[in-house]
Design an enzyme around this catalytic site. Structure first.
Site, PDB file in Angstrom:
ATOM      1  N   ASP A  53     -13.788   6.884   5.518  1.00 55.70           N
ATOM      2  CA  ASP A  53     -12.440   6.360   5.747  1.00 55.70           C
ATOM      3  C   ASP A  53     -11.649   6.560   4.456  1.00 55.70           C
ATOM      4  O   ASP A  53     -11.938   5.935   3.435  1.00 55.70           O
ATOM      5  CB  ASP A  53     -12.556   4.870   6.117  1.00 55.70           C
ATOM      6  CG  ASP A  53     -11.219   4.208   6.380  1.00 55.70           C
ATOM      7  OD1 ASP A  53     -10.219   4.635   5.785  1.00 55.70           O
ATOM      8  OD2 ASP A  53     -11.182   3.228   7.159  1.00 55.70           O
ATOM      9  N   SER A  99     -10.711  -0.919  -0.334  1.00 54.24           N
ATOM     10  CA  SER A  99      -9.389  -1.541  -0.362  1.00 54.24           C
ATOM     11  C   SER A  99      -9.343  -2.808  -1.199  1.00 54.24           C
ATOM     12  O   SER A  99      -8.305  -3.120  -1.768  1.00 54.24           O
ATOM     13  CB  SER A  99      -8.932  -1.847   1.064  1.00 54.24           C
ATOM     14  OG  SER A  99      -9.882  -2.651   1.725  1.00 54.24           O
ATOM     15  N   HIS A 153     -14.308  -1.682   5.717  1.00 50.81           N
ATOM     16  CA  HIS A 153     -13.163  -2.391   6.300  1.00 50.81           C
ATOM     17  C   HIS A 153     -13.497  -2.957   7.684  1.00 50.81           C
ATOM     18  O   HIS A 153     -14.298  -2.388   8.429  1.00 50.81           O
ATOM     19  CB  HIS A 153     -12.000  -1.396   6.420  1.00 50.81           C
ATOM     20  CG  HIS A 153     -10.706  -2.028   6.798  1.00 50.81           C
ATOM     21  ND1 HIS A 153     -10.181  -1.937   8.061  1.00 50.81           N
ATOM     22  CD2 HIS A 153      -9.828  -2.764   6.071  1.00 50.81           C
ATOM     23  CE1 HIS A 153      -9.018  -2.583   8.088  1.00 50.81           C
ATOM     24  NE2 HIS A 153      -8.782  -3.083   6.889  1.00 50.81           N
ATOM     25  N   GLU A 165     -15.998   3.769   3.005  1.00 53.43           N
ATOM     26  CA  GLU A 165     -14.622   4.093   2.628  1.00 53.43           C
ATOM     27  C   GLU A 165     -14.740   4.991   1.403  1.00 53.43           C
ATOM     28  O   GLU A 165     -15.748   4.936   0.696  1.00 53.43           O
ATOM     29  CB  GLU A 165     -13.845   2.829   2.230  1.00 53.43           C
ATOM     30  CG  GLU A 165     -13.641   1.859   3.357  1.00 53.43           C
ATOM     31  CD  GLU A 165     -12.860   0.605   2.933  1.00 53.43           C
ATOM     32  OE1 GLU A 165     -11.916   0.713   2.125  1.00 53.43           O
ATOM     33  OE2 GLU A 165     -13.202  -0.472   3.425  1.00 53.43           O
ATOM     34  N   HIS A 178      -7.252   4.618   1.708  1.00 49.04           N
ATOM     35  CA  HIS A 178      -6.618   4.331   0.419  1.00 49.04           C
ATOM     36  C   HIS A 178      -6.680   5.509  -0.549  1.00 49.04           C
ATOM     37  O   HIS A 178      -6.210   5.410  -1.679  1.00 49.04           O
ATOM     38  CB  HIS A 178      -7.247   3.079  -0.211  1.00 49.04           C
ATOM     39  CG  HIS A 178      -6.965   1.867   0.623  1.00 49.04           C
ATOM     40  ND1 HIS A 178      -5.836   1.117   0.494  1.00 49.04           N
ATOM     41  CD2 HIS A 178      -7.657   1.335   1.668  1.00 49.04           C
ATOM     42  CE1 HIS A 178      -5.834   0.149   1.394  1.00 49.04           C
ATOM     43  NE2 HIS A 178      -6.933   0.259   2.119  1.00 49.04           N
ATOM     44  N   LYS A 235      -0.280   4.081   4.461  1.00 49.06           N
ATOM     45  CA  LYS A 235      -0.390   3.590   3.085  1.00 49.06           C
ATOM     46  C   LYS A 235       0.357   4.563   2.160  1.00 49.06           C
ATOM     47  O   LYS A 235       1.579   4.546   2.185  1.00 49.06           O
ATOM     48  CB  LYS A 235      -1.861   3.369   2.763  1.00 49.06           C
ATOM     49  CG  LYS A 235      -2.456   2.346   3.781  1.00 49.06           C
ATOM     50  CD  LYS A 235      -3.845   1.972   3.531  1.00 49.06           C
ATOM     51  CE  LYS A 235      -4.472   1.060   4.562  1.00 49.06           C
ATOM     52  NZ  LYS A 235      -3.730   0.393   5.582  1.00 49.06           N
ATOM     53  N   ASN A 293       0.824  -1.218   0.000  1.00 51.14           N
ATOM     54  CA  ASN A 293       0.000   0.000   0.000  1.00 51.14           C
ATOM     55  C   ASN A 293       0.858   1.269   0.000  1.00 51.14           C
ATOM     56  O   ASN A 293       0.346   2.365   0.222  1.00 51.14           O
ATOM     57  CB  ASN A 293      -0.896   0.033   1.239  1.00 51.14           C
ATOM     58  CG  ASN A 293      -1.838  -1.140   1.286  1.00 51.14           C
ATOM     59  OD1 ASN A 293      -2.344  -1.569   0.258  1.00 51.14           O
ATOM     60  ND2 ASN A 293      -2.082  -1.676   2.477  1.00 51.14           N
TER      61      ASN A 293
HETATM   62  C1  LIG Z   1     -10.122   1.144   4.809  1.00 46.52           C
HETATM   63  C2  LIG Z   1      -9.109   0.868   5.870  1.00 46.52           C
HETATM   64  N1  LIG Z   1      -9.262   1.441   7.080  1.00 46.52           N
HETATM   65  C3  LIG Z   1      -8.392   1.217   8.064  1.00 46.52           C
HETATM   66  C4  LIG Z   1      -7.301   0.396   7.887  1.00 46.52           C
HETATM   67  C5  LIG Z   1      -6.368   0.154   9.030  1.00 46.52           C
HETATM   68  O1  LIG Z   1      -5.258   0.988   8.928  1.00 46.52           O
HETATM   69  P1  LIG Z   1      -3.885   0.602   9.639  1.00 46.52           P
HETATM   70  O2  LIG Z   1      -3.197  -0.375   8.762  1.00 46.52           O
HETATM   71  O3  LIG Z   1      -3.165   1.900   9.778  1.00 46.52           O
HETATM   72  O4  LIG Z   1      -4.250   0.009  10.973  1.00 46.52           O
HETATM   73  C6  LIG Z   1      -7.092  -0.201   6.635  1.00 46.52           C
HETATM   74  C7  LIG Z   1      -5.937  -1.049   6.304  1.00 46.52           C
HETATM   75  O5  LIG Z   1      -5.335  -1.758   6.927  1.00 46.52           O
HETATM   76  C8  LIG Z   1      -8.030   0.019   5.608  1.00 46.52           C
HETATM   77  O6  LIG Z   1      -7.892  -0.576   4.421  1.00 46.52           O
END
Ligand SMILES: Cc1ncc(COP(=O)(O)O)c(C=O)c1O
Length: 381
Positions: free
Chosen positions: A203, A178, A130, A174, A206, A237, A44
């Site tokens: 969120d 992802s 997610h 999101e 990405h 990411k 990522n």
């Molecule tokens: C949409 C989304 N939110 C939150 C996270 C969590 O982020 P982190 O890896 O910083 O814990 C991720 C990925 O892991 C994600 O794809």
């Protein structure tokens, strides 16, 4: 011990035998595993910033000045001026009154939701949200109701049916998904939210760094800055570092400092990480990152695959090639791995049954040779 073995064997079967596979080293576009170099299409690190000289220099400077760890939680003595500097910069980057840094995206989502919503409330979540968002909703004890992926009309219908039964309500999505790499219809979802008296949380894990002017994200790209109540994103990411943020009003941020358990009950992020995150945001703000170019390359990559009959989804730097059954995805991933390309299969339960896929993450660090090489491995070109 035997009882445990049977129990764990059962769990392992359900988990479809996922295994850790350590790389001995990694750069922005390559990893080395068991002595062999692979072009990495599963990272990522979309802008290749994790090893950018500006981030490395910032981290080294902070290491010399502060040492390795922050030593305590933010509400104890782990709160440093550099944490606040990062939060102020995030607020500028996202065009909000305030921002709060969390130790990871997972901790942000599992901290924010329970702090703001409770038993009498409802969280309406896109079906493909997610796991961290869903876990946050579950921890909040609000009623979790899912709407069909990227379907504002379905959201409208379920809000018409259920909204009145709850005190407060949140709609959650999101901005770039992802696993599917597609984008949420943010303006349409926001309009539905407003009609039904709901708060809106996006969120941008990405999208941050890639979409919008200076990589400010999809909320900004769609002209919705200041309209979305809670904008969450990660540094882990495209920004190449670690940790996450919430950009929101000062009132919300002050509330979270006092009530988000994943913020309160954990040691503050090390200053070395904070300094690298700050350097990444500064690169974005000065226009040195090129999210637009990455998206353009992803568009061409997607078109090349489609031209040879592959079922390709998405509308971002994430390019899923959907093959159907799990074993087909696993075999395809193995066959391109033999040719030096790492693109991992994503299978149920992470994605719905029958939609196993290979997920290609394109990054700014991939060369034209890397892209044509992997296309060749897929019989394209
Ligand atoms: C949409 C989304 N939110 C939150 C996270 C969590 O982020 P982190 O890896 O910083 O814990 C991720 C990925 O892991 C994600 O794809």
């Amino acid at each position: 011990m035997e009882g445990w073995k049977a129990f764990l064997d059962e769990r392992e079967r359900l988990n479809l035998l996922r295994r850790l596979s350590p790389s001995s080293t990694r750069g922005p576009a390559v990893v080395v595993r068991a002595g062999r170099e692979y072009v990495d299409f599963s990272s990522n690190d979309y802008l290749g910033l994790s090893s950018h000289p500006a981030l490395v220099a910032a981290a080294e400077g902070a290491l010399g000045r502060y040492g390795v760890g922050a030593g305590a939680s933010r509400l104890m003595s782990g709160d440093l001026a550099i944490h606040h500097e990062l939060e102020e910069t995030v607020a500028v980057f996202k065009g909000t009154e305030a921002a709060l840094v969390f130790n990871s995206g997972y901790q942000a989502n599992t901290g924010i939701l329970p702090a703001l919503f409770g038993r009498r409330d409802a969280v309406f979540a896109d079906q493909l949200c997610h796991a961290s968002q869903l876990d946050g909703a579950l921890l909040s004890r609000a009623k979790l109701i899912r709407f069909r992926h990227n379907d504002p009309e379905h959201l409208e219908r379920i809000l018409a049916k259920h909204r009145a039964a709850f005190q407060r309500a949140l709609v959650m999505t999101e901005s770039v998904f992802s696993m599917d790499g597609d984008r949420a219809p943010l303006a349409a979802l926001l309009a539905v939210c407003r009609r039904h008296g709901c708060r809106f949380m996006v969120d941008e894990a990405h999208a941050t760094g890639v979409f919008g002017p200076q990589g400010r994200g999809c909320v900004e790209a769609e002209g919705l800055t200041g309209e979305v109540d809670l904008v969450m994103g990660t540094f882990s990411k495209a920004l190449g570092g670690f940790g996450a943020y919430l950009a929101a009003s000062r009132t919300v941020v002050d509330c979270l400092v006092n009530s988000a358990r994943s913020f309160i009950y954990t040691t503050a992020l090390p200053p070395v990480v904070i300094a690298a995150n700050l350097a990444a945001l500064r690169l974005c703000l000065t226009g040195e990152t090129r999210g637009g170019e990455l998206l353009e390359r992803a568009r061409s990559f997607r078109e090349a695959l489609r031209g040879r009959g592959w079922a390709v989804g998405g509308d971002s730097q994430i390019v899923p090639v959907v093959v159907g059954e799990t074993d087909i995805a696993v075999n395809l991933s193995r066959s391109i791995e033999e040719r030096g390309f790492l693109a991992l299969p994503v299978r149920p339960p992470t994605v719905p049954e029958g939609s196993a896929r290979i997920r290609f993450s394109l990054t700014a660090a991939h060369t034209d040779g890397h892209l044509s090489g992997v296309l060749g491995a897929l019989g394209v070109g």
